[in-house]
Write a protein that holds these residues in place. Structure first.
Motif, PDB file in Angstrom:
ATOM      1  N   ALA A 288       0.831  -1.210   0.000  1.00 54.56           N
ATOM      2  CA  ALA A 288       0.000   0.000   0.000  1.00 54.56           C
ATOM      3  C   ALA A 288       0.865   1.259   0.000  1.00 54.56           C
ATOM      4  CB  ALA A 288      -0.916  -0.007   1.225  1.00 54.56           C
ATOM      5  N   LEU A 289       2.000   1.214   0.717  1.00 52.76           N
ATOM      6  CA  LEU A 289       2.924   2.345   0.724  1.00 52.76           C
ATOM      7  C   LEU A 289       3.449   2.625  -0.684  1.00 52.76           C
ATOM      8  CD1 LEU A 289       4.609   4.443   2.315  1.00 52.76           C
ATOM      9  CD2 LEU A 289       6.354   2.654   2.605  1.00 52.76           C
ATOM     10  N   SER A 290       3.694   1.578  -1.466  1.00 55.59           N
ATOM     11  CA  SER A 290       4.205   1.767  -2.824  1.00 55.59           C
ATOM     12  C   SER A 290       3.200   2.492  -3.713  1.00 55.59           C
ATOM     13  CB  SER A 290       4.579   0.413  -3.446  1.00 55.59           C
ATOM     14  OG  SER A 290       3.433  -0.286  -3.893  1.00 55.59           O
ATOM     15  N   ASP A 291       1.894   2.339  -3.415  1.00 58.66           N
ATOM     16  CA  ASP A 291       0.877   3.075  -4.162  1.00 58.66           C
ATOM     17  C   ASP A 291       0.963   4.571  -3.876  1.00 58.66           C
ATOM     18  OD1 ASP A 291      -0.330   0.896  -5.484  1.00 58.66           O
ATOM     19  OD2 ASP A 291      -1.507   0.400  -3.700  1.00 58.66           O
ATOM     20  N   LYS A 292       1.550   4.920  -2.736  1.00 64.74           N
ATOM     21  CA  LYS A 292       1.688   6.334  -2.348  1.00 64.74           C
ATOM     22  C   LYS A 292       3.007   6.931  -2.819  1.00 64.74           C
ATOM     23  CE  LYS A 292      -2.185   6.162  -0.014  1.00 64.74           C
ATOM     24  NZ  LYS A 292      -3.401   6.835  -0.530  1.00 64.74           N
ATOM     25  N   ILE A 293       4.121   6.210  -2.611  1.00 69.32           N
ATOM     26  CA  ILE A 293       5.442   6.799  -2.897  1.00 69.32           C
ATOM     27  C   ILE A 293       6.058   6.279  -4.199  1.00 69.32           C
ATOM     28  CG2 ILE A 293       5.851   7.083  -0.426  1.00 69.32           C
ATOM     29  CD1 ILE A 293       7.862   4.780  -0.574  1.00 69.32           C
ATOM     30  N   GLY A 294       5.486   5.228  -4.790  1.00 66.32           N
ATOM     31  CA  GLY A 294       5.979   4.711  -6.057  1.00 66.32           C
ATOM     32  C   GLY A 294       6.942   3.549  -5.895  1.00 66.32           C
ATOM     33  N   ARG A 295       7.032   2.741  -6.944  1.00 65.03           N
ATOM     34  CA  ARG A 295       7.898   1.566  -6.911  1.00 65.03           C
ATOM     35  C   ARG A 295       9.377   1.949  -6.941  1.00 65.03           C
ATOM     36  NH1 ARG A 295       2.607   0.806  -6.800  1.00 65.03           N
ATOM     37  NH2 ARG A 295       2.235   0.954  -9.030  1.00 65.03           N
ATOM     38  N   ARG A 296       9.724   3.065  -7.597  1.00 65.86           N
ATOM     39  CA  ARG A 296      11.124   3.507  -7.669  1.00 65.86           C
ATOM     40  C   ARG A 296      11.672   3.811  -6.274  1.00 65.86           C
ATOM     41  NH1 ARG A 296      13.782   8.503  -7.964  1.00 65.86           N
ATOM     42  NH2 ARG A 296      15.739   8.433  -9.156  1.00 65.86           N
ATOM     43  N   ALA A 297      10.912   4.549  -5.479  1.00 66.00           N
ATOM     44  CA  ALA A 297      11.360   4.890  -4.128  1.00 66.00           C
ATOM     45  C   ALA A 297      11.518   3.640  -3.266  1.00 66.00           C
ATOM     46  CB  ALA A 297      10.364   5.851  -3.480  1.00 66.00           C
ATOM     47  N   MET A 298      10.615   2.679  -3.424  1.00 66.68           N
ATOM     48  CA  MET A 298      10.690   1.430  -2.663  1.00 66.68           C
ATOM     49  C   MET A 298      11.977   0.673  -2.991  1.00 66.68           C
ATOM     50  SD  MET A 298       7.812   1.023  -0.796  1.00 66.68           S
ATOM     51  CE  MET A 298       7.493  -0.739  -0.611  1.00 66.68           C
ATOM     52  N   MET A 299      12.332   0.629  -4.275  1.00 75.43           N
ATOM     53  CA  MET A 299      13.530  -0.100  -4.679  1.00 75.43           C
ATOM     54  C   MET A 299      14.804   0.598  -4.236  1.00 75.43           C
ATOM     55  SD  MET A 299      12.711  -2.948  -5.946  1.00 75.43           S
ATOM     56  CE  MET A 299      14.351  -3.396  -6.511  1.00 75.43           C
ATOM     57  N   ILE A 300      14.799   1.913  -4.207  1.00 73.26           N
ATOM     58  CA  ILE A 300      15.973   2.650  -3.716  1.00 73.26           C
ATOM     59  C   ILE A 300      16.194   2.353  -2.238  1.00 73.26           C
ATOM     60  CG2 ILE A 300      16.874   4.964  -3.210  1.00 73.26           C
ATOM     61  CD1 ILE A 300      15.575   5.919  -5.810  1.00 73.26           C
ATOM     62  N   ILE A 301      15.124   2.384  -1.450  1.00 66.72           N
ATOM     63  CA  ILE A 301      15.223   2.086  -0.018  1.00 66.72           C
ATOM     64  C   ILE A 301      15.747   0.668   0.192  1.00 66.72           C
ATOM     65  CG2 ILE A 301      13.896   1.743   2.107  1.00 66.72           C
ATOM     66  CD1 ILE A 301      11.986   3.948   1.069  1.00 66.72           C
ATOM     67  N   TYR A 302      15.153  -0.290  -0.521  1.00 66.97           N
ATOM     68  CA  TYR A 302      15.555  -1.693  -0.376  1.00 66.97           C
ATOM     69  C   TYR A 302      17.030  -1.897  -0.743  1.00 66.97           C
ATOM     70  CZ  TYR A 302      16.515  -6.254  -2.449  1.00 66.97           C
ATOM     71  OH  TYR A 302      17.123  -7.426  -2.818  1.00 66.97           O
ATOM     72  N   SER A 303      17.432  -1.407  -1.896  1.00 65.20           N
ATOM     73  CA  SER A 303      18.795  -1.642  -2.389  1.00 65.20           C
ATOM     74  C   SER A 303      19.842  -0.984  -1.496  1.00 65.20           C
ATOM     75  CB  SER A 303      18.930  -1.120  -3.827  1.00 65.20           C
ATOM     76  OG  SER A 303      17.978  -1.712  -4.673  1.00 65.20           O
ATOM     77  N   LEU A 304      19.578   0.258  -1.089  1.00 68.60           N
ATOM     78  CA  LEU A 304      20.542   0.991  -0.265  1.00 68.60           C
ATOM     79  C   LEU A 304      20.718   0.333   1.104  1.00 68.60           C
ATOM     80  CD1 LEU A 304      22.368   3.465   0.072  1.00 68.60           C
ATOM     81  CD2 LEU A 304      20.365   4.745   0.879  1.00 68.60           C
ATOM     82  N   LEU A 305      19.614  -0.021   1.752  1.00 67.16           N
ATOM     83  CA  LEU A 305      19.707  -0.631   3.078  1.00 67.16           C
ATOM     84  C   LEU A 305      20.326  -2.030   3.017  1.00 67.16           C
ATOM     85  CD1 LEU A 305      16.334   0.456   4.763  1.00 67.16           C
ATOM     86  CD2 LEU A 305      18.629   1.401   5.090  1.00 67.16           C
ATOM     87  N   THR A 306      20.041  -2.778   1.964  1.00 66.97           N
ATOM     88  CA  THR A 306      20.663  -4.092   1.801  1.00 66.97           C
ATOM     89  C   THR A 306      22.171  -3.955   1.666  1.00 66.97           C
ATOM     90  OG1 THR A 306      18.697  -5.002   0.730  1.00 66.97           O
ATOM     91  CG2 THR A 306      20.764  -6.175   0.372  1.00 66.97           C
TER      92      THR A 306
END
Length: 422
Positions: A288-306
């Motif tokens: 649901a958060l991805s519907d608000k902030i977009g898939r690009r932002a989700m992938m940046i967060i995931y990749s950077l923290l990993t």
């Protein structure tokens, strides 16, 4: 049945197959510690795990072939047909493992038959992802696709959760001797019968694609797919990182805590059961958060923290004795991973037009899973066996850096993706 009820039924029926298929798939990994000696009787526990992990990895070799076959079938005949065929095939593979004779009974033929069953399961899983992901994204309403598509990984986590629960129940009801002798077969039987129930549910589904789209001459063809080379490369790159971290933080983590940290098997099963339960609840929230902030932002967060967290957390985990601290550290890794899993299917579906969507989602996913996901456990155990275990953590970090670079060049798919106007 009302439209709302039919919509809910469609999501549940499509995703329930994913649950059963991944239950069967996870059971192999989680029961390895019990059946590995029955098929590979020589060597220490690490070498036995390594051989069983090799067969686990071999199952991934069939994924690209399954993804091509079922992806083409879904694009040309409809996702419903493809989903029914894939879950039926998983049922066959699971039942075969359940009745396999051991090395003591038929010698070298035992691991060969185990390999054949895993290849059948790998072929099935290769087709399930593309077909079910496409169905879930197409049945979803605009503005809520992230939330609805996240249920694919909710059911994946559900399959993992049920597999862990099954192992945990057996550990409490059966002795170590019984588990190694015959107890490990029970979950495979359960999974086989569960697949038959899902087959019945999927029979009642409606197709989401039009007859016109399915009849298109280029529907489901590799030639049409290769007209979208950048999308194929992007889907491959994201899956490479997602698959590697998924199998490292969830599948391999069970053996890591037992074999490297030295924690008791029952303690690890409880710990992993709780982490998976939390992730199951997190997936729809982050979808649901991805519907608000977009898939690009989700992938940046995931990749950077990993990239930042993998090495230090894995290094700390190898010295941890407290299950509570271990739970917290594993939960951090799995929460980071959920930023990817919640949107994984939708992210790829938005990259491809409808005539090659199932093939476009499934084939790059299957190839990347074969290369990076299917080998994760084997590479991790191999680096441990030669005394270079920490190099595996840096390998995961390097792939996360590649994912971050891809994420930074990704447009906002809510406006630029193929699903925006459908």
């Amino acid at each position: 049945m009302r439209n709302g009820q039919r919509h809910i039924f469609a999501v549940l029926a499509a995703s329930s197959g994913n649950l059963i298929e991944w239950f069967d798939f996870y059971i192999y990994s989680f029961c390895t510690i019990y059946f590995a000696p029955a098929f590979f009787p020589t060597g220490n526990s690490t070498s036995q795990f390594l051989k069983a992990a090799g067969i686990f990895a071999a199952g991934f070799l069939m994924r690209p072939l399954g993804a091509w076959f079922f992806g083409r079938l879904a694009d040309r005949q409809g996702c419903r047909i493809a989903m029914m065929a894939s879950v039926l095939m998983m049922c066959g593979g699971s039942m075969l493992i359940a009745v396999l004779p051991t090395y003591a009974q038929i010698g070298q033929a035992a691991p060969v038959l185990l390999l054949l069953a895993r290849l059948l399961q790998g072929f099935s899983i290769g087709g399930e992802y593309g077909a079910s992901t496409t169905y879930l994204t197409e049945v979803g309403a605009k503005g809520r696709r992230g939330f609805l598509a996240s249920f694919q990984y909710v059911t994946l986590c559900g399959g993992q959760l049920l597999a862990l629960l099954a192992v945990l129940v057996m550990q409490h009801m059966l002795s170590e001797v019984q588990l190694k002798a015959w107890g490990w077969r029970i979950p495979f039987i359960i999974g086989g019968f569960g697949a038959l129930v899902v087959l019945w549910l999927r029979y009642a589904l409606n197709e989401t694609s039009s007859q016109e789209a399915r009849a298109c001459q280029k529907a489901g063809t590799l030639r049409a797919l290769l007209q979208h080379k950048r999308a194929v490369f992007t889907a491959f790159g994201f899956t490479a990182c997602g698959a590697l971290t998924f199998y490292t933080f969830s599948i391999y983590m069970q053996k890591y805590l037992i074999n490297t940290a030295g924690m008791p098997a029952k303690t690890v099963s409880i710990l992993m059961l709780n982490t998976v339960l939390v992730c199951l609840l997190l997936n729809p929230l982050l979808g649901a958060l991805s519907d608000k902030i977009g898939r690009r932002a989700m992938m940046i967060i995931y990749s950077l923290l990993t990239m930042l967290c993998t090495v230090p957390i894995m290094q700390i985990l190898k010295t941890v004795s407290s299950p509570y601290i271990a739970f917290g550290l594993v939960m951090i890794l799995l929460t980071i991973l959920t930023f990817y899993t919640a949107i994984s299917g939708l992210l790829k579906a938005e990259l491809f037009p409808i005539e090659v969507r199932a093939l476009g989602v499934g084939l790059p996913y299957a190839v990347a899973n074969t290369v990076f996901g299917g080998t994760a456990e084997y590479v991790a155990l191999w680096t441990k066996s030669i005394g270079l275990e920490s190099s595996f953590y840096w390998y995961v970090t390097a792939i996360a850096l590649m994912s971050l670079c891809l994420s930074l060049t990704l447009p906002d798919l809510r406006q630029a993706g193929y699903l925006k106007d459908e």
